[in-house]
Design a protein around this motif. Sequence first.
Motif, PDB file in Angstrom:
ATOM      1  N   GLU A 160      -2.780   0.985  -4.134  1.00  0.00           N
ATOM      2  CA  GLU A 160      -3.316   0.242  -2.994  1.00  0.00           C
ATOM      3  C   GLU A 160      -2.171  -0.475  -2.298  1.00  0.00           C
ATOM      4  OE1 GLU A 160      -6.155  -3.625  -2.181  1.00  0.00           O
ATOM      5  OE2 GLU A 160      -6.973  -1.965  -3.389  1.00  0.00           O
TER       6      GLU A 160
ATOM      7  N   MET B 288      -1.204  -3.444   0.437  1.00  0.00           N
ATOM      8  CA  MET B 288      -1.780  -4.699   0.923  1.00  0.00           C
ATOM      9  C   MET B 288      -0.750  -5.416   1.792  1.00  0.00           C
ATOM     10  SD  MET B 288      -3.162  -7.816  -1.515  1.00  0.00           S
ATOM     11  CE  MET B 288      -4.417  -6.780  -2.267  1.00  0.00           C
TER      12      MET B 288
ATOM     13  N   ARG C 259      -4.989  -8.315   3.021  1.00  0.00           N
ATOM     14  CA  ARG C 259      -5.885  -7.271   3.532  1.00  0.00           C
ATOM     15  C   ARG C 259      -5.463  -5.904   2.994  1.00  0.00           C
ATOM     16  NH1 ARG C 259      -5.091 -10.276   8.361  1.00  0.00           N
ATOM     17  NH2 ARG C 259      -3.456  -8.796   8.933  1.00  0.00           N
ATOM     18  N   ARG C 260      -6.443  -5.111   2.604  1.00  0.00           N
ATOM     19  CA  ARG C 260      -6.166  -3.768   2.134  1.00  0.00           C
ATOM     20  C   ARG C 260      -5.838  -2.880   3.320  1.00  0.00           C
ATOM     21  NH1 ARG C 260     -11.089  -1.913   0.083  1.00  0.00           N
ATOM     22  NH2 ARG C 260     -10.685  -3.120  -1.815  1.00  0.00           N
TER      23      ARG C 260
ATOM     24  N   ARG D 118      -5.497   2.959   0.486  1.00  0.00           N
ATOM     25  CA  ARG D 118      -5.811   3.154  -0.932  1.00  0.00           C
ATOM     26  C   ARG D 118      -5.897   4.652  -1.185  1.00  0.00           C
ATOM     27  NH1 ARG D 118     -11.395   0.874  -3.345  1.00  0.00           N
ATOM     28  NH2 ARG D 118     -10.214  -1.093  -3.494  1.00  0.00           N
TER      29      ARG D 118
ATOM     30  N   GLN E 166       2.501   2.494   7.299  1.00  0.00           N
ATOM     31  CA  GLN E 166       2.251   1.071   7.530  1.00  0.00           C
ATOM     32  C   GLN E 166       3.468   0.361   8.116  1.00  0.00           C
ATOM     33  OE1 GLN E 166      -0.755  -0.028   7.233  1.00  0.00           O
ATOM     34  NE2 GLN E 166      -1.419   1.968   6.406  1.00  0.00           N
TER      35      GLN E 166
ATOM     36  N   HIS F 221      -5.718  -2.909  -6.968  1.00  0.00           N
ATOM     37  CA  HIS F 221      -5.886  -4.054  -6.076  1.00  0.00           C
ATOM     38  C   HIS F 221      -5.354  -5.321  -6.727  1.00  0.00           C
ATOM     39  CE1 HIS F 221      -7.780  -6.738  -3.134  1.00  0.00           C
ATOM     40  NE2 HIS F 221      -8.181  -7.457  -4.173  1.00  0.00           N
TER      41      HIS F 221
ATOM     42  N   ALA G  82      -1.502  -5.335  -6.737  1.00  0.00           N
ATOM     43  CA  ALA G  82      -0.970  -5.614  -5.400  1.00  0.00           C
ATOM     44  C   ALA G  82      -1.087  -7.096  -5.069  1.00  0.00           C
ATOM     45  CB  ALA G  82      -1.710  -4.764  -4.365  1.00  0.00           C
ATOM     46  N   ASP G  83      -2.236  -7.674  -5.381  1.00  0.00           N
ATOM     47  CA  ASP G  83      -2.435  -9.099  -5.113  1.00  0.00           C
ATOM     48  C   ASP G  83      -1.534  -9.955  -5.992  1.00  0.00           C
ATOM     49  OD1 ASP G  83      -4.096 -10.984  -3.525  1.00  0.00           O
ATOM     50  OD2 ASP G  83      -4.668 -11.712  -5.515  1.00  0.00           O
TER      51      ASP G  83
END
Length: 411
Positions: free
Chosen positions: A16, A18, A23-24, A27, A47, A112, A115-116
């Motif tokens: 994923e 971020m 914000r995602r 994925r 991105q 997720h 990544a966070d």
Amino acid sequence: MLFVGDDWAEDHHDVEVMDAAGRRLARARLPEGVEGAARLHAMIGAQLGDADRVDVDDAGQVKIGIETDRGPWVQALIAAGYTVYAVNPLQAARYRERLAVSGAKSDAADAHMLADMVRTDSHQLRPVAGDSPEAEAVKVVTRMHKTLIWERTRAGQRLRHALREYFPAALVAFADLDAVDTLTLLAQAPDPASAARLSLTQISAALQQARRRDITAKATAIQAVLRAEYLGQPAVVTAAYAASVRALVALLVTLNEQINTLQGQVEAHFGRHPDAEIILSQPGLGVILGARVLAEFGDDHDRYATAKARKNYAATSPITRASGKKRTVTARYVHNDRLIDALMTQAFTSLRASPGARGYYDQQRARGASYRAALRQLANRLVGILHGCLKTGTVYNETTAWSHHLNHAPA
């Protein structure tokens, strides 16, 4: 900045991407290998505004969290210029509990979470060390060498247990079950009846092959033990145990051969490393033990900013738990087993090799520390000395290393 969580498996990766606001952005589940790595680069490039490739400057804006620090995939991420954080699985599990207390778990959710985690706590995480290929080679051979030694110990314990059940005379006759002479004789005579028929010539030949001293007296003593009377098992049970012992003997013979072969590889790879001279100058460190210390610490001199950081990684430094009026100081129980084993062995060996180490150990014992605690404190001190030598590029000096402690030693 982009933050990537990579939940890896043997044949695929859940990824994923971020942004800094959490914000995602993307994925996907990517296959292991070149195709998966190319698709990951394309995801990141899209991105960053360039779907074709990710240049070096843009790669520096990407932080990736993954629960491993080795393998071709991780090396490919590092080679691409990304900042890769090897997240300890225990840390990841604790962070997962911060996000959801329900206990729910999935690969996509773990991506997720990783990544966070690098988005909010990268300053608390350790990037994958930039060790040289030479250090990686030392790590590969030393770890396998130590693993085979552990396997030999386990096989020897299984052999001892089997002999105790049906052939106790062997345990009396042979002190070292994984020695060459013991394995030779057990292969020839794995049961009490055949062992009792062994001649002095056969026993002496095995002892001579193992380069034993005083062969005649030892052969006579072994023969007398094997021909004495002991309690035993029925013939059919004895035959079953004998078959098991033959298999264990063959395994131990192979392990001994491969351990000796790998020992040569360890010596060769370690001898070519530029830090070998400094490490070998440390008290209590020989070629094999020094290679293990180098392998587990790595050779990235920027990895440990201070001696305290190196000691914390080695788990020789204590941890303090304080709450209100209660304060306890304990050893670190979460550690690298291979590294702490090597460092504690070094500390024990240095008691004879270094007067300073002996004096420091005696000080700790005089203060009431137990044998294990005093040895751990000595290992902690030796890690600090090694750190200083590696940082300054100088070999060990007994007077410099222990001058402060020897000058302030109690009478």
